[in-house]
Design an enzyme around this catalytic site. Structure first.
Site, PDB file in Angstrom:
ATOM      1  N   ASN A   1      -0.645  56.457 -16.556  1.00  0.00           N
ATOM      2  CA  ASN A   1      -2.148  56.211 -16.230  1.00  0.00           C
ATOM      3  C   ASN A   1      -2.651  57.312 -16.732  1.00  0.00           C
ATOM      4  O   ASN A   1      -2.319  58.748 -16.437  1.00  0.00           O
ATOM      5  CB  ASN A   1      -2.429  55.757 -14.757  1.00  0.00           C
ATOM      6  CG  ASN A   1      -1.764  54.471 -14.382  1.00  0.00           C
ATOM      7  OD1 ASN A   1      -2.191  53.319 -14.980  1.00  0.00           O
ATOM      8  ND2 ASN A   1      -0.879  54.507 -13.752  1.00  0.00           N
TER       9      ASN A   1
ATOM     10  N   GLU B   1      -1.397  41.962 -14.206  1.00  0.00           N
ATOM     11  CA  GLU B   1      -0.447  42.489 -12.992  1.00  0.00           C
ATOM     12  C   GLU B   1      -0.661  41.974 -11.825  1.00  0.00           C
ATOM     13  O   GLU B   1      -1.575  41.144 -11.617  1.00  0.00           O
ATOM     14  CB  GLU B   1      -0.843  44.369 -13.196  1.00  0.00           C
ATOM     15  CG  GLU B   1      -2.560  44.433 -12.852  1.00  0.00           C
ATOM     16  CD  GLU B   1      -2.852  45.924 -12.792  1.00  0.00           C
ATOM     17  OE1 GLU B   1      -1.986  46.667 -13.076  1.00  0.00           O
ATOM     18  OE2 GLU B   1      -4.155  46.111 -12.704  1.00  0.00           O
TER      19      GLU B   1
ATOM     20  N   GLU C   1      -2.363  54.260 -20.198  1.00  0.00           N
ATOM     21  CA  GLU C   1      -2.965  52.925 -19.748  1.00  0.00           C
ATOM     22  C   GLU C   1      -4.430  53.832 -19.410  1.00  0.00           C
ATOM     23  O   GLU C   1      -4.332  54.884 -18.686  1.00  0.00           O
ATOM     24  CB  GLU C   1      -2.671  52.524 -18.417  1.00  0.00           C
ATOM     25  CG  GLU C   1      -1.396  51.582 -18.712  1.00  0.00           C
ATOM     26  CD  GLU C   1      -0.806  50.993 -17.442  1.00  0.00           C
ATOM     27  OE1 GLU C   1      -1.528  51.019 -16.390  1.00  0.00           O
ATOM     28  OE2 GLU C   1       0.236  50.462 -17.611  1.00  0.00           O
TER      29      GLU C   1
ATOM     30  N   ASP D   1      -6.599  49.483 -18.858  1.00  0.00           N
ATOM     31  CA  ASP D   1      -6.187  49.174 -17.734  1.00  0.00           C
ATOM     32  C   ASP D   1      -7.156  48.306 -16.963  1.00  0.00           C
ATOM     33  O   ASP D   1      -8.528  48.553 -17.137  1.00  0.00           O
ATOM     34  CB  ASP D   1      -5.757  50.277 -16.805  1.00  0.00           C
ATOM     35  CG  ASP D   1      -4.622  49.903 -15.769  1.00  0.00           C
ATOM     36  OD1 ASP D   1      -4.436  48.872 -15.548  1.00  0.00           O
ATOM     37  OD2 ASP D   1      -4.350  51.086 -15.191  1.00  0.00           O
TER      38      ASP D   1
ATOM     39  N   GLU E   1       6.096  51.260 -15.390  1.00  0.00           N
ATOM     40  CA  GLU E   1       4.821  52.080 -15.233  1.00  0.00           C
ATOM     41  C   GLU E   1       5.027  52.971 -14.331  1.00  0.00           C
ATOM     42  O   GLU E   1       5.618  53.137 -13.143  1.00  0.00           O
ATOM     43  CB  GLU E   1       3.527  51.261 -14.801  1.00  0.00           C
ATOM     44  CG  GLU E   1       2.280  52.241 -14.601  1.00  0.00           C
ATOM     45  CD  GLU E   1       1.152  51.097 -13.953  1.00  0.00           C
ATOM     46  OE1 GLU E   1       1.308  50.039 -13.692  1.00  0.00           O
ATOM     47  OE2 GLU E   1       0.118  51.618 -13.725  1.00  0.00           O
TER      48      GLU E   1
HETATM   49  P1  C2E Z   1      -2.870  50.701 -11.138  1.00  0.00           P
HETATM   50  O1  C2E Z   1      -2.853  51.370 -12.442  1.00  0.00           O
HETATM   51  O2  C2E Z   1      -3.610  49.451 -11.436  1.00  0.00           O
HETATM   52  O3  C2E Z   1      -1.391  50.556 -10.782  1.00  0.00           O
HETATM   53  C1  C2E Z   1      -0.911  49.321 -10.168  1.00  0.00           C
HETATM   54  C2  C2E Z   1      -1.056  49.210  -8.837  1.00  0.00           C
HETATM   55  O4  C2E Z   1      -0.886  48.174  -8.395  1.00  0.00           O
HETATM   56  C3  C2E Z   1      -0.176  50.267  -8.111  1.00  0.00           C
HETATM   57  O5  C2E Z   1      -0.633  50.599  -6.902  1.00  0.00           O
HETATM   58  C4  C2E Z   1       0.821  49.164  -7.641  1.00  0.00           C
HETATM   59  O6  C2E Z   1       1.552  49.452  -6.627  1.00  0.00           O
HETATM   60  C5  C2E Z   1       0.073  48.007  -7.250  1.00  0.00           C
HETATM   61  N1  C2E Z   1       0.821  46.602  -7.436  1.00  0.00           N
HETATM   62  C6  C2E Z   1       1.787  46.398  -8.368  1.00  0.00           C
HETATM   63  N2  C2E Z   1       2.120  45.311  -8.460  1.00  0.00           N
HETATM   64  C7  C2E Z   1       1.678  44.792  -7.373  1.00  0.00           C
HETATM   65  C8  C2E Z   1       1.732  43.323  -6.660  1.00  0.00           C
HETATM   66  O7  C2E Z   1       2.362  42.428  -7.037  1.00  0.00           O
HETATM   67  N3  C2E Z   1       0.805  43.258  -5.617  1.00  0.00           N
HETATM   68  C9  C2E Z   1       0.108  44.123  -5.262  1.00  0.00           C
HETATM   69  N4  C2E Z   1      -0.859  43.795  -4.315  1.00  0.00           N
HETATM   70  N5  C2E Z   1      -0.126  45.347  -5.834  1.00  0.00           N
HETATM   71  C10 C2E Z   1       0.828  45.610  -6.987  1.00  0.00           C
HETATM   72  P2  C2E Z   1      -0.623  52.188  -6.871  1.00  0.00           P
HETATM   73  O8  C2E Z   1       0.656  52.639  -6.974  1.00  0.00           O
HETATM   74  O9  C2E Z   1      -1.068  52.402  -5.211  1.00  0.00           O
HETATM   75  O10 C2E Z   1      -1.685  52.814  -7.407  1.00  0.00           O
HETATM   76  C11 C2E Z   1      -3.120  52.457  -7.156  1.00  0.00           C
HETATM   77  C12 C2E Z   1      -3.855  52.840  -8.391  1.00  0.00           C
HETATM   78  O11 C2E Z   1      -3.922  54.274  -8.419  1.00  0.00           O
HETATM   79  C13 C2E Z   1      -3.263  52.732  -9.855  1.00  0.00           C
HETATM   80  O12 C2E Z   1      -3.614  51.471 -10.113  1.00  0.00           O
HETATM   81  C14 C2E Z   1      -4.077  53.525 -10.753  1.00  0.00           C
HETATM   82  O13 C2E Z   1      -5.331  53.196 -11.098  1.00  0.00           O
HETATM   83  C15 C2E Z   1      -3.895  54.860  -9.792  1.00  0.00           C
HETATM   84  N6  C2E Z   1      -2.834  55.628 -10.162  1.00  0.00           N
HETATM   85  C16 C2E Z   1      -1.503  55.828  -9.773  1.00  0.00           C
HETATM   86  N7  C2E Z   1      -0.541  56.646 -10.396  1.00  0.00           N
HETATM   87  C17 C2E Z   1      -1.909  57.286 -11.230  1.00  0.00           C
HETATM   88  C18 C2E Z   1      -1.560  58.212 -12.105  1.00  0.00           C
HETATM   89  O14 C2E Z   1      -0.415  58.896 -12.439  1.00  0.00           O
HETATM   90  N8  C2E Z   1      -2.802  58.753 -12.797  1.00  0.00           N
HETATM   91  C19 C2E Z   1      -3.859  58.234 -12.648  1.00  0.00           C
HETATM   92  N9  C2E Z   1      -4.858  58.669 -13.315  1.00  0.00           N
HETATM   93  N10 C2E Z   1      -3.951  57.026 -11.708  1.00  0.00           N
HETATM   94  C20 C2E Z   1      -3.134  56.773 -11.086  1.00  0.00           C
HETATM   95 CA    CA Z   2      -4.338  48.248 -13.323  1.00  0.00          CA
HETATM   96 CA    CA Z   3      -2.187  51.350 -14.648  1.00  0.00          CA
END
Ligand code: C2E
Ligand code: CA
Ligand code: CA
Length: 633
Positions: free
Chosen positions: A469, A588, A501, A531, A414
């Site tokens: 995403n 996830e 997603e 998602d 991802e």
């Molecule tokens: P998401 O799509 O649910 O992405 C997964 C988030 O969960 C990611 O946080 C990831 O670092 C975190 N994560 C993955 N595995 C674990 C785990 O085992 N434990 C915990 N505690 N967390 C885990 P991240 O990278 O901080 O992203 C947060 C959110 O920001 C994402 O949630 C998504 O909604 C948004 N996001 C990130 N990149 C993009 C993007 O390119 N476009 C859009 N529209 N939204 C994005």
């Molecule tokens: Ca998610």
């Molecule tokens: Ca996601």
């Protein structure tokens, strides 16, 4: 035109009457009298000439129009003087006019031209005074043209027609005509003034009222603001300023049409007016926003209680034919004098609070709290920095593995966006993605992410899936499918390895468009995953409404599955739902072996989480893959 006719009526009749009176009043050795028809004809000529002259003087498209108009006017005056005198009994015939009359014609024309030459600048007092003075002089010239009667009336008595009047009688007729003209014009002016006043009043009434709900509008609020607050202040009261902002009003319009939208607004207006007392001020503030002000509360607690009452009214379902529409709204509350002393500030703060309520899901009351402005300013600053982030190479991507639950085999990555702010350093996506969505910048960021991720993934040795995403905002754009297809062509990344997603980070407003987008993407071979299942309040509806290829259960459930039986139940039912829809489920946030074990037993096919490793930089993925290749060979 009407004003011109009136002024010429009054002007012509008064100048003419004055001249008749002057002629009659002359002490002559002979008795005189007037031929009525000829005298009235002189009046008619005066009116027509004056009208023509004045009308000409206002023509902007003719060169020297005021001067020509003035000449016509001056000549008319002198001609009237001559005509009236010649209508007098015993006057000389036209052939016997003295030469002074020709000079007076010339003088009248000149003075008239000078007088009316001021017409274009009449708004200036000096021009007005000069015009008046020269008009006066022009009028005087008509007396120069008066030839004295040459024969006594007695001698011409035999020629007198039955329509001849004595001097006294003619004077009376002239005065009556003049008075009638003045009266007529005055009545006209009065009616005109009244019509204008009524129109202005109607306009100001309309401009202060909303035409749909008939509630006062925001201009009216501004008008009575001071009075309302002064009343509260005078009585030592608190004043509640409640801003109701309907949630997802656009969705109602899109889904059911504008007529239903209008019905919702009107019903809301009626419910509020019928149920809040006379002392409460209600207005339709802006589009789907209502402002309710109660200046008669004693304490802040009462203000909060009042806001609750408003909310309960605003939540009443609205019946439209066979539909029952449930209405949700975000309500902001500011209280006078605690949150401000002037209404503009109070409304601003109530608005800010309502916005805050909306940003955390809506359907609640949010009182204003100090610091909201700072937070708002901070957000505005960040949004403007974010706008430059894509241009200034501040964005980057990391990739997180997705694995098969039973074997742990890698199935894809991802892409997750990262932002390194020039001064503040790294900012978490959870902080800047919502700002990007509220400001619309997510469209640019989303495009950048898609292109950069495909560019990277196309270089991977293993043909694994790439998940990207995308916000509902992107899905609602008619050009999104075209954009995805262009990126795929440009980067050469195969469509069947791309998975998008769809998050429910902002409510999906344009259902139809999003539905179309998903279908078109799937037609191209791109898969679409839902998602954060379970996070939004309407996950189940969303899942039913759109044809997804995968369900991604929110990490909150994985996190608490060891301690919370509800989380376990939700995970199990999500997995069952996936089975029944015939689509895989990915969990996830998997961090521990026990979580993985539970998911395996529950039949979850795919997993993602720190248990399989933290995010990888693009370079780390490449290194890993080349290592794998080397060990393989
Ligand atoms: P998401 O799509 O649910 O992405 C997964 C988030 O969960 C990611 O946080 C990831 O670092 C975190 N994560 C993955 N595995 C674990 C785990 O085992 N434990 C915990 N505690 N967390 C885990 P991240 O990278 O901080 O992203 C947060 C959110 O920001 C994402 O949630 C998504 O909604 C948004 N996001 C990130 N990149 C993009 C993007 O390119 N476009 C859009 N529209 N939204 C994005
Ligand atoms: Ca998610
Ligand atoms: Ca996601």
């Amino acid at each position: 035109m009407v004003w011109l006719v009136w002024s010429c009526l009054v002007g012509a009749s008064s100048i003419w009457a004055a001249h008749v009176v002057a002629l009659s009043a002359r002490e002559l050795p002979v008795d005189t009298g007037f031929r009525l028809q000829a005298t009235l004809l002189a009046l008619a000529v005066t009116f027509i000439g004056m009208f023509a002259g004045f009308a000409l003087s206002t023509k902007r498209n003719i060169r020297l129009a005021p001067e020509f108009g003035g000449i016509v006017f001056g000549l008319t005056l002198v001609s009237m003087g001559l005509a009236t005198s010649m209508a007098q009994a015993g006057a000389p015939t036209a052939g016997a006019l003295p030469s002074v009359s020709l000079w007076s014609l010339l003088l009248g024309a000149c003075l008239g031209a000078i007088a009316l030459s001021f017409v274009p600048q009449l708004r200036a007092p000096r021009a007005l005074a000069s015009a008046t003075a020269f008009l006066f002089l022009a009028t005087m010239t008509l007396h120069l043209s008066v030839p004295a009667p040459i024969a006594p009336a007695a001698q011409v008595g035999s020629q007198q027609s039955p329509l001849s009047l004595s001097d006294g009688q003619m004077m009376m007729v002239a005065l009556v005509i003049c008075a009638m003209a003045v009266l007529f014009a005055a009545t006209g002016c009065l009616l005109d003034r009244q019509r204008k006043l009524a129109a202005r009043r109607a306009y100001s009434h309309l401009s202060l009222q909303d035409s749909l709900t008939h509630l006062p509008n925001r201009h009216y609020v501004q008008k009575i603001a001071t009075e309302l607050l002064e009343r509260a202040d005078h009585q030592g009261n608190a004043c509640a300023v409640v801003l109701i902002s309907l949630d997802q009003f656009k969705a109602i319009n899109d889904l059911h049409g504008y007529r239903v939208g209008d019905t919702v607004l009107c019903s809301m207006a009626k419910t509020l007016t019928d149920n809040l007392g006379d002392t409460v001020f209600i207005s339709r503030f802006y589009g789907d926003e209502f402002l309710v002000i109660n200046p008669e509360l004693e304490t802040i607690d009462e203000a909060v209680e009042f806001a609750r009452l408003v909310r309960s009214l605003a939540r009443r379902p609205i019946q439209w034919h066979s539909y029952r529409l449930s209405i949700r709204s975000s309500i902001g509350l500011a209280v006078f004098p605690r949150d401000g002393n002037d209404l503009t500030k109070l409304v601003q703060r109530a608005n800010l609070a309502a916005k805050q309520a909306k940003s955390i899901g809506g359907n609640l009351i949010q009182p204003y709290v100090t610091g909201m402005e700072e937070a708002n300013r901070w957000e505005a600053g960040l949004a403007s920095d974010l706008r430059n982030a894509t241009l200034e190479n501040q964005l980057s991507l990391v990739f997180q593995k997705q694995n098969l639950a039973r074997t742990g085999d890698l199935i894809g990555y991802e892409a997750l966006v990262r932002w390194r702010h020039a001064e503040r350093g790294p900012i978490a996506p959870e902080d800047f993605i919502p700002i990007a969505e509220r400001s619309g910048i997510i469209l640019d960021i989303g495009n950048w992410v898609l292109e950069a991720a495909c560019c990277e993934a196309v270089t991977w040795a293993a043909p694994v899936t790439l998940s990207v995403n995308a916000s509902p905002l992107q899905f609602s754009r008619s050009d999104f499918v075209g954009l995805v297809s262009t990126v795929l062509v440009r980067t050469g990344f195969p469509a069947d390895r791309l998975e998008i997603e769809l998050t429910e980070s902002t409510p999906i407003e344009d259902h139809e468009r999003v539905h179309e987008t998903i279908l078109s993407l799937r037609k191209m071979g791109v898969r679409v995953a839902m998602d954060d299942f379970g996070k939004g309040y309407s996950s189940l509806n969303t899942l039913q409404a759109f044809p997804f290829d995968k369900i991604k259960v929110d990490r909150a459930f994985t996190r608490s599955l060891e301690t919370d039986p509800h989380a376990r139940a939700i995970l199990r039912s999500a997995i069952l739902l996936g089975h029944s829809f015939g689509i895989p489920v990915i969990a996830e946030g998997v961090e521990t072996e026990r979580q993985l074990q539970f998911l395996q037993e529950a039949g979850c096919q795919q997993v993602q989480g720190f248990l399989f490793g933290k995010h990888l930089l693009p370079s780390q993925i490449k290194k890993k893959q080349s290592r794998l290749r080397q060990t393989g060979t």
